[in-house]
Design a protein around this motif. Structure first.
Motif, short mmCIF file in Angstrom:
data_model
loop_
_atom_site.label_atom_id
_atom_site.label_comp_id
_atom_site.label_asym_id
_atom_site.label_seq_id
_atom_site.Cartn_x
_atom_site.Cartn_y
_atom_site.Cartn_z
N ARG A 80 0.62 -1.21 -0.01
CA ARG A 80 -0.05 -0.05 -0.06
C ARG A 80 0.92 1.19 0.08
NH1 ARG A 80 -4.62 0.47 4.11
NH2 ARG A 80 -5.17 2.05 2.69
N ILE A 81 1.91 1.29 0.69
CA ILE A 81 2.97 2.26 0.75
C ILE A 81 3.40 2.57 -0.69
CG2 ILE A 81 4.98 3.34 1.72
CD1 ILE A 81 2.61 3.13 3.48
N ASP A 82 4.08 1.43 -1.33
CA ASP A 82 4.45 1.64 -2.43
C ASP A 82 3.43 2.17 -3.60
OD1 ASP A 82 5.51 -0.84 -1.03
OD2 ASP A 82 6.88 -1.02 -2.72
N GLU A 83 2.01 1.72 -3.50
CA GLU A 83 1.28 1.97 -4.33
C GLU A 83 0.90 3.82 -4.33
OE1 GLU A 83 -3.57 1.47 -5.17
OE2 GLU A 83 -2.59 0.45 -3.65
N TRP A 84 0.93 3.91 -2.87
CA TRP A 84 0.65 5.46 -2.77
C TRP A 84 2.09 6.41 -3.05
CZ3 TRP A 84 3.23 9.34 0.50
CH2 TRP A 84 2.39 10.46 0.72
N ALA A 85 3.17 5.85 -2.95
CA ALA A 85 4.55 6.55 -3.30
C ALA A 85 4.30 6.67 -4.70
CB ALA A 85 5.51 5.84 -2.84
N ARG A 86 3.90 5.55 -5.66
CA ARG A 86 4.13 5.68 -7.29
C ARG A 86 3.05 6.69 -7.92
NH1 ARG A 86 7.67 2.20 -8.91
NH2 ARG A 86 6.93 2.59 -11.10
N ARG A 87 2.23 7.25 -6.99
CA ARG A 87 1.17 8.21 -7.57
C ARG A 87 1.88 9.47 -7.81
NH1 ARG A 87 -2.13 11.29 -2.53
NH2 ARG A 87 -2.20 12.61 -3.89
N PHE A 88 3.12 9.65 -7.24
CA PHE A 88 3.79 10.88 -7.62
C PHE A 88 4.58 10.86 -8.75
CE2 PHE A 88 2.95 10.62 -3.12
CZ PHE A 88 2.08 11.84 -2.85
N LEU A 89 4.65 9.54 -9.62
CA LEU A 89 5.52 9.51 -10.66
C LEU A 89 4.54 10.04 -11.83
CD1 LEU A 89 6.95 5.74 -10.27
CD2 LEU A 89 8.04 8.17 -9.44
N ARG A 94 11.43 5.49 0.55
CA ARG A 94 12.27 4.26 0.53
C ARG A 94 11.91 3.42 -0.39
NH1 ARG A 94 13.79 3.52 6.89
NH2 ARG A 94 15.64 5.13 6.91
N ALA A 95 10.53 3.44 -0.63
CA ALA A 95 9.77 2.37 -1.31
C ALA A 95 10.12 2.85 -3.07
CB ALA A 95 8.26 2.58 -1.26
N LEU A 96 10.65 4.00 -3.15
CA LEU A 96 10.89 4.45 -4.42
C LEU A 96 12.44 4.54 -4.55
CD1 LEU A 96 8.69 7.62 -4.94
CD2 LEU A 96 8.67 5.27 -5.90
N GLY A 97 13.45 3.72 -3.77
CA GLY A 97 14.52 3.66 -3.72
C GLY A 97 15.46 4.77 -3.19
N PHE A 98 15.03 5.83 -2.48
CA PHE A 98 15.64 6.95 -1.98
C PHE A 98 16.18 6.64 -0.70
CE2 PHE A 98 12.78 9.20 -4.92
CZ PHE A 98 13.58 9.96 -5.47
#
Length: 301
Positions: free
Chosen positions: A127-136, A195-199
């Protein structure tokens, strides 16, 4: 270049005298190019039998106090005089190869950043991954700083800030579900999303102040929490999701850690009759003085 006076008083109250074990105090701001200590004093009542200073694994200043007397009250009174030189957003200068996401940290930096990239909380449904990827950006290149800036502002805009005196932090999933939380809850959500996006991201504990009447900051009266993300070319850059700001304007760093449990301002033990503990009171006040540079004097603490 404001001069700041910080007062941080923590008082523990008990029904009858109790004895105190070792206490760990982390309230002294970090020295850096953008914040310079002028004076720093730490007064503890009752006076400890011994107090020693050390730097932890992250370079944070920590005082260790031991006691040899009983008391009904224990007070930690930190007074700081500090010169702050906040950096503006336009000074974030990212290396060419990292300006567009995704990118890979250099081989020289990666070994030291790995633990700050590792996820710390379970997210089995991503769920965190999905939320983070909305900013891509799905229709073209994604600006690296833009991702993090948009994430910071989205938390400020879409979540409700609710002060909470109780110890503990919501998990990032809980914060995402409840859509509300404290500054430390917001910080942990953004850290996990980054971190889910690799930062590489770290937790920061310190103080917040309003630079001017037009720039009011949320989260005063207690310690404040925000995020640092490593961006090649600019190093560790501040992001405060509680206030939706990028950069260190209005933020004074005390502790920088990998996870929140490593940044507790004051921790320790006491022993006495069960039910002796009454209350803990925390009062933080930051006063902005005239913007006049002062020559640093000796620092004692």
């Amino acid at each position: 270049m404001p001069l700041l006076t910080l007062s941080h008083v923590t008082t523990y109250t008990y029904r009858q005298p109790v004895s105190f074990g070792e206490h760990r105090i982390m309230v002294r701001p970090r020295e850096s190019y953008d914040q310079h200590l002028i004076d720093a004093t730490l007064t503890i009542d009752p006076e400890p039998a011994d107090i020693r200073w050390l730097q932890d694994v992250f370079g944070n200043s920590v005082a260790i106090a031991t006691f040899d007397r009983r008391a009904k009250q224990l007070t930690f009174d930190s007074k700081i005089r500090l010169r702050h030189e906040p950096a503006e957003l336009q000074h974030v200068d990212i290396e060419e190869y990292a300006r567009v996401y995704p990118f890979t940290y250099s081989s020289e930096e990666m070994p030291d950043l790995l633990r700050s990239i590792e996820r710390q909380h379970h997210d089995p449904l991503r769920r965190i991954d999905e939320w983070a990827r909305r900013f891509l950006n799905t229709s073209g290149p994604t600006d690296t700083l833009g991702i993090l800036s948009d994430m910071t502002k989205a938390i400020r805009r879409e979540f409700t800030y609710v002060a909470r005196a109780e110890k503990g932090t919501q998990s990032p999933i809980e914060t995402l579900e409840r859509r509300k939380g404290t500054c430390r809850d917001y910080a942990m959500l953004m850290i996990e999303a980054a971190r889910a996006l690799g930062f590489a991201a770290r937790f920061v504990s310190g103080y917040v102040y309003s630079p001017s009447a037009r720039e009011r900051r949320t989260g005063g009266g207690n310690t404040h929490a925000w995020v640092r993300v490593y961006l090649p070319g600019s190093g560790w850059v501040e992001f405060d999701p509680t206030n939706g700001i990028v950069g260190n304007r209005g933020l004074i760093r005390v502790a920088i850690v990998r996870d929140i449990y490593q940044a507790v301002p004051i921790s320790g033990t006491w022993s006495g009759f069960p039910g002796s503990f009454i209350d803990m009171d925390v009062a933080v006040d930051v006063t902005v003085d005239d913007a006049v540079a002062a020559r640093p004097r000796s620092v004692s603490a």
